[in-house]
Write a protein that holds these residues in place. Structure first.
Motif, PDB file in Angstrom:
ATOM      1  N   GLY A 186     -17.190  15.138 -10.663  1.00 31.62           N
ATOM      2  CA  GLY A 186     -17.475  16.494 -10.330  1.00 31.62           C
ATOM      3  C   GLY A 186     -18.129  16.093  -8.775  1.00 31.62           C
ATOM      4  N   ILE A 187     -19.152  15.233  -8.979  1.00 32.34           N
ATOM      5  CA  ILE A 187     -20.276  15.217  -7.400  1.00 32.34           C
ATOM      6  C   ILE A 187     -19.173  14.378  -7.354  1.00 32.34           C
ATOM      7  CG2 ILE A 187     -22.384  13.644  -7.356  1.00 32.34           C
ATOM      8  CD1 ILE A 187     -23.873  14.785  -9.306  1.00 32.34           C
ATOM      9  N   VAL A 188     -18.699  13.054  -7.355  1.00 38.54           N
ATOM     10  CA  VAL A 188     -18.069  12.714  -6.407  1.00 38.54           C
ATOM     11  C   VAL A 188     -16.398  12.940  -6.139  1.00 38.54           C
ATOM     12  CG1 VAL A 188     -15.788  10.709  -6.987  1.00 38.54           C
ATOM     13  CG2 VAL A 188     -18.452  10.168  -8.155  1.00 38.54           C
ATOM     14  N   ALA A 189     -16.219  14.474  -7.194  1.00 35.82           N
ATOM     15  CA  ALA A 189     -14.897  15.254  -6.022  1.00 35.82           C
ATOM     16  C   ALA A 189     -15.222  15.224  -4.513  1.00 35.82           C
ATOM     17  CB  ALA A 189     -14.893  15.962  -6.477  1.00 35.82           C
ATOM     18  N   HIS A 190     -16.823  15.441  -4.378  1.00 33.76           N
ATOM     19  CA  HIS A 190     -17.075  15.691  -2.665  1.00 33.76           C
ATOM     20  C   HIS A 190     -16.826  14.496  -1.399  1.00 33.76           C
ATOM     21  CE1 HIS A 190     -18.699  19.908  -4.022  1.00 33.76           C
ATOM     22  NE2 HIS A 190     -19.136  19.541  -5.294  1.00 33.76           N
ATOM     23  N   TYR A 191     -16.675  13.392  -2.394  1.00 38.23           N
ATOM     24  CA  TYR A 191     -17.307  12.658  -1.129  1.00 38.23           C
ATOM     25  C   TYR A 191     -15.538  11.476  -1.334  1.00 38.23           C
ATOM     26  CZ  TYR A 191     -21.869  12.699  -1.404  1.00 38.23           C
ATOM     27  OH  TYR A 191     -23.083  13.238  -1.703  1.00 38.23           O
ATOM     28  N   VAL A 192     -14.515  12.338  -1.810  1.00 33.56           N
ATOM     29  CA  VAL A 192     -13.442  12.163  -1.573  1.00 33.56           C
ATOM     30  C   VAL A 192     -12.934  11.153   0.501  1.00 33.56           C
ATOM     31  CG1 VAL A 192     -10.537  12.251  -1.009  1.00 33.56           C
ATOM     32  CG2 VAL A 192     -12.276  13.300  -3.303  1.00 33.56           C
ATOM     33  N   PRO A 193     -12.302  10.518   0.351  1.00 32.68           N
ATOM     34  CA  PRO A 193     -12.323  10.678   1.852  1.00 32.68           C
ATOM     35  C   PRO A 193     -11.240  11.449   2.585  1.00 32.68           C
ATOM     36  CG  PRO A 193     -12.216   8.282   1.319  1.00 32.68           C
ATOM     37  CD  PRO A 193     -12.146   9.358  -0.071  1.00 32.68           C
ATOM     38  N   GLN A 194     -11.268  11.375   3.838  1.00 37.31           N
ATOM     39  CA  GLN A 194     -10.490  12.952   4.328  1.00 37.31           C
ATOM     40  C   GLN A 194      -9.027  12.050   4.480  1.00 37.31           C
ATOM     41  OE1 GLN A 194     -12.499  15.342   5.744  1.00 37.31           O
ATOM     42  NE2 GLN A 194     -10.260  16.408   5.902  1.00 37.31           N
ATOM     43  N   TYR A 195      -9.233  11.067   4.715  1.00 34.41           N
ATOM     44  CA  TYR A 195      -7.159  10.447   4.890  1.00 34.41           C
ATOM     45  C   TYR A 195      -6.428  11.508   3.608  1.00 34.41           C
ATOM     46  CZ  TYR A 195      -9.452   5.908   2.748  1.00 34.41           C
ATOM     47  OH  TYR A 195      -9.687   5.467   1.931  1.00 34.41           O
ATOM     48  N   LEU A 196      -7.471  10.652   2.107  1.00 36.55           N
ATOM     49  CA  LEU A 196      -7.722  10.778   1.031  1.00 36.55           C
ATOM     50  C   LEU A 196      -6.635  12.576   0.743  1.00 36.55           C
ATOM     51  CD1 LEU A 196      -8.451   8.197  -1.269  1.00 36.55           C
ATOM     52  CD2 LEU A 196      -6.227   8.378   0.112  1.00 36.55           C
ATOM     53  N   LEU A 197      -7.858  13.658   1.468  1.00 35.82           N
ATOM     54  CA  LEU A 197      -7.378  14.740   0.977  1.00 35.82           C
ATOM     55  C   LEU A 197      -6.094  15.387   0.856  1.00 35.82           C
ATOM     56  CD1 LEU A 197     -10.681  16.391   2.515  1.00 35.82           C
ATOM     57  CD2 LEU A 197      -9.729  16.017  -0.153  1.00 35.82           C
ATOM     58  N   LYS A 198      -5.023  15.119   1.651  1.00 34.11           N
ATOM     59  CA  LYS A 198      -3.921  15.467   2.137  1.00 34.11           C
ATOM     60  C   LYS A 198      -3.398  15.768   0.681  1.00 34.11           C
ATOM     61  CE  LYS A 198      -0.726  14.612   4.373  1.00 34.11           C
ATOM     62  NZ  LYS A 198       0.357  14.488   6.419  1.00 34.11           N
ATOM     63  N   ASN A 199      -3.442  13.893   0.070  1.00 37.12           N
ATOM     64  CA  ASN A 199      -2.432  13.520  -0.936  1.00 37.12           C
ATOM     65  C   ASN A 199      -3.471  13.832  -2.246  1.00 37.12           C
ATOM     66  OD1 ASN A 199      -1.772  12.492   1.145  1.00 37.12           O
ATOM     67  ND2 ASN A 199      -0.790  10.518   0.376  1.00 37.12           N
ATOM     68  N   ARG A 200      -4.184  14.135  -2.089  1.00 36.42           N
ATOM     69  CA  ARG A 200      -5.512  14.529  -4.056  1.00 36.42           C
ATOM     70  C   ARG A 200      -4.795  15.821  -4.212  1.00 36.42           C
ATOM     71  NH1 ARG A 200     -10.001  12.919  -6.067  1.00 36.42           N
ATOM     72  NH2 ARG A 200     -11.371  14.815  -6.505  1.00 36.42           N
ATOM     73  N   LEU A 201      -4.469  15.482  -5.518  1.00 35.20           N
ATOM     74  CA  LEU A 201      -4.293  16.850  -6.562  1.00 35.20           C
ATOM     75  C   LEU A 201      -4.973  16.694  -7.651  1.00 35.20           C
ATOM     76  CD1 LEU A 201      -0.278  16.663  -6.609  1.00 35.20           C
ATOM     77  CD2 LEU A 201      -2.039  18.757  -5.639  1.00 35.20           C
TER      78      LEU A 201
ATOM     79  N   ALA B 265       0.905  -1.232   0.061  1.00 36.17           N
ATOM     80  CA  ALA B 265       0.135  -0.269  -0.041  1.00 36.17           C
ATOM     81  C   ALA B 265       1.103   1.375  -0.165  1.00 36.17           C
ATOM     82  CB  ALA B 265      -0.963   0.326   1.465  1.00 36.17           C
ATOM     83  N   SER B 266       2.273   0.901  -0.556  1.00 33.32           N
ATOM     84  CA  SER B 266       2.531   2.438  -0.474  1.00 33.32           C
ATOM     85  C   SER B 266       1.902   3.507  -1.571  1.00 33.32           C
ATOM     86  CB  SER B 266       4.475   1.751  -0.628  1.00 33.32           C
ATOM     87  OG  SER B 266       3.692   1.117  -2.493  1.00 33.32           O
ATOM     88  N   PHE B 267       1.756   3.323  -2.047  1.00 33.26           N
ATOM     89  CA  PHE B 267       1.199   4.498  -2.775  1.00 33.26           C
ATOM     90  C   PHE B 267       0.806   5.314  -2.141  1.00 33.26           C
ATOM     91  CE2 PHE B 267      -2.388   1.271  -3.363  1.00 33.26           C
ATOM     92  CZ  PHE B 267      -3.668   2.339  -3.162  1.00 33.26           C
ATOM     93  N   VAL B 268       0.005   4.938  -1.353  1.00 34.06           N
ATOM     94  CA  VAL B 268      -0.786   5.817  -0.236  1.00 34.06           C
ATOM     95  C   VAL B 268      -0.134   7.140   0.177  1.00 34.06           C
ATOM     96  CG1 VAL B 268      -2.966   4.119  -0.084  1.00 34.06           C
ATOM     97  CG2 VAL B 268      -1.249   4.303   1.774  1.00 34.06           C
ATOM     98  N   ASN B 269       0.659   7.018   0.402  1.00 33.17           N
ATOM     99  CA  ASN B 269       1.825   7.889   0.907  1.00 33.17           C
ATOM    100  C   ASN B 269       2.405   8.721   0.116  1.00 33.17           C
ATOM    101  OD1 ASN B 269       2.491   6.272   3.275  1.00 33.17           O
ATOM    102  ND2 ASN B 269       3.757   4.927   2.618  1.00 33.17           N
TER     103      ASN B 269
END
Length: 498
Positions: free
Chosen positions: A166-181, A137-141
């Motif tokens: 665009g709708i789904v973008a509102h449901y990105v889990p909190q733990y992924l938000l920091k890594n999301r671009l 699961a290293s990619f999650v870093n």
């Protein structure tokens, strides 16, 4: 290993075990979904109009509910748009996913409080299956990018309206938000050229590990990165090891992708639609995508060869066979009933039930009775490319019924990245594969009704210019791989290689 990636592995294995519980009981799972749909549907205007209270079996259902497309369902959707409740599903939808129809203008596909979680869960499980299979699961870093539509939503009589992505973008889990671009601000840019340039600036110095989007638009993003840096994608993003895509057959683009990236990577194919998240790739070794039987969708199938008959065969999961091209029909917790989304699929496995998308029922060529479908043109192109350095950026096929001289033919518009040294030989290979796959096409060639196909070289960037010219430039839009008319072909004449 970070805490996040350490805990992701056991969670992924637990989640995959939960999926196998229903995947290994396919008929019982679908029966449960069917009963829930009918029970809820009884409370709706559609259910009352179609006598749902007297439906207890699938046979009962087929007698009362016809197969329809958006136009058939539109009178009910229009009532929801005007603010009415309990029309197709109980209550009001949370969202309308806006899509563009070829005959209907804008379509408003309802997404409800019961259907929305299934979109999120399926997307999550696709990643978890990958983690469980790889035990990694290293990619999650690293950073993750999802090339998608704007998350800015409009209001339609109290219901939020936007593109599905665009709708789904509102449901990105909190733990992924920091890594999301990219950033929220960049994601909201409507103009696609401006948006991609902004994404390049935001990501060029980041550690990207996961990239997702429609291949042709991700390819554009990659090309801009290479232009800016002079490096391959694997040099820019050394930890980028897998790509998530959906909506198209990836095989024709794979050579080009891997040459741009500079190494082989893993791929995860998804089958998300505004109407429901239908399937995802659950294995890097098995063919096809796992059909989502526990996601509030009851599936029906019609053999594609019978679809336009007066009384086509209409079956449930129990009766499907491997290797048959089916039109897929959905009944969902968003209130879609006997709904034809226009896609054709083929089963690659029945233990578990896995499918591959073979094309669109409306995307075919039969100008001369040849009944050519998307799967055939994609396979023919792959057969010709196999073992070569040839790379394809994009392609589409149309009939040329009235040539200025000689017999009619199929005209292939292809944008090459690396083109063949002998175009005629390449065309002959494609044509030989088409003849081997399609007996009708073979008969027409041998009967001198058609001559072998002709390739037209589209200039580099020509397909993007074409999409701009028709106002469909951006990450949600795809070129049909074949058409039964020359609507696309005639415009593409303006973008040929000189």
């Amino acid at each position: 290993m970070s805490i996040k990636s350490f805990f992701a592995i056991p969670f992924a294995k637990f989640a995959s075990k939960q999926v196998w519980k229903w995947a290994n009981k396919p008929f019982k799972t679908q029966e449960k979904v069917f009963k829930n749909l009918i029970a809820k549907g009884q409370q709706t205007a559609f259910g009352k109009d179609h006598d749902f209270k007297n439906i207890s079996t699938y046979t009962d259902f087929k007698k009362r509910v016809k197969v329809i497309d958006y136009e058939g369902l539109r009178p009910y959707v229009d009532r929801i748009v005007k603010g009415e409740s309990d029309v197709l599903w109980t209550g009001k939808p949370l969202y309308f996913a806006k899509t563009s129809g070829t005959t209907s203008g804008a379509k408003y596909i309802p997404i409800t409080k019961d259907s929305m979680p299934t979109h999120i869960k399926a997307a999550r499980n696709a990643l978890l299956f990958y983690i469980a299979e790889k035990n990694d699961a290293s990619f999650v870093n690293g950073k993750m990018i999802f090339l998608q539509g704007s998350p800015v939503l409009q209001d339609k009589n109290g219901i939020k309206l936007g593109r599905l992505s665009g709708i789904v973008a509102h449901y990105v889990p909190q733990y992924l938000l920091k890594n999301r671009l990219p950033s929220w601000e960049t994601n909201c840019i409507e103009d696609w050229d401006t948006k991609v340039n902004a994404i390049v600036e935001e990501t060029v110095n980041e550690d990207m590990s996961v990239i997702s989007g429609i291949p042709s638009w991700v390819q554009m993003y990659f090309e801009k990165l290479i232009e800016k840096t002079g490096k391959s994608i694997s040099e820019i993003f050394p930890n980028f090891n897998f790509f998530i895509y959906g909506g198209v057959n990836f095989e024709p683009y794979k050579n080009k992708f891997e040459s741009i990236i500079g190494k082989k990577i893993d791929y995860i194919e998804l089958y998300p639609a505004s109407e429901g998240f239908i399937a995802y790739q659950d294995s890097q070794t098995a063919k096809g995508m796992l059909l989502q039987l526990d996601s509030g969708i009851f599936y029906e199938f019609i053999p594609a060869t019978e679809f336009f008959d007066e009384n086509p065969t209409r079956i449930s999961l129990k009766e499907v066979q491997l290797g048959v091209n089916y039109v897929i029909i959905l009944n969902t917790t968003a209130g879609l009933w006997g709904y034809n989304i226009g896609d054709t699929v083929e089963f690659t496995s029945t233990k578990p039930y896995r499918i591959k998308v073979t094309g669109r029922i409306k995307h075919f060529i039969s100008a001369f009775g040849e009944h050519v479908i998307g799967k055939e043109v994609e396979k023919a192109l792959n057969d010709a490319i196999l073992g070569t350095e040839i790379n394809i950026s994009e392609f589409t096929v149309a009939p040329q019924v009235n040539p200025t001289e000689g017999l009619p033919y199929h005209e292939w518009f292809i944008e090459f990245e690396n083109e063949p040294s002998n175009l005629e030989e390449f065309a002959s290979k494609i044509d030989a594969s088409m003849q081997a796959q399609n007996i009708y096409y073979l008969d027409l060639i041998e009967g001198k009704i058609l001559r072998p196909l002709v390739i037209r070289k589209v200039k580099k960037g020509g397909f993007h210019e074409y999409m701009k010219s028709i106002g469909k430039f951006g990450g949600q839009n795809k070129i049909p791989q074949l058409s039964d008319n020359r609507k696309i072909a005639d415009v593409l004449e303006n973008f040929l290689h000189q």
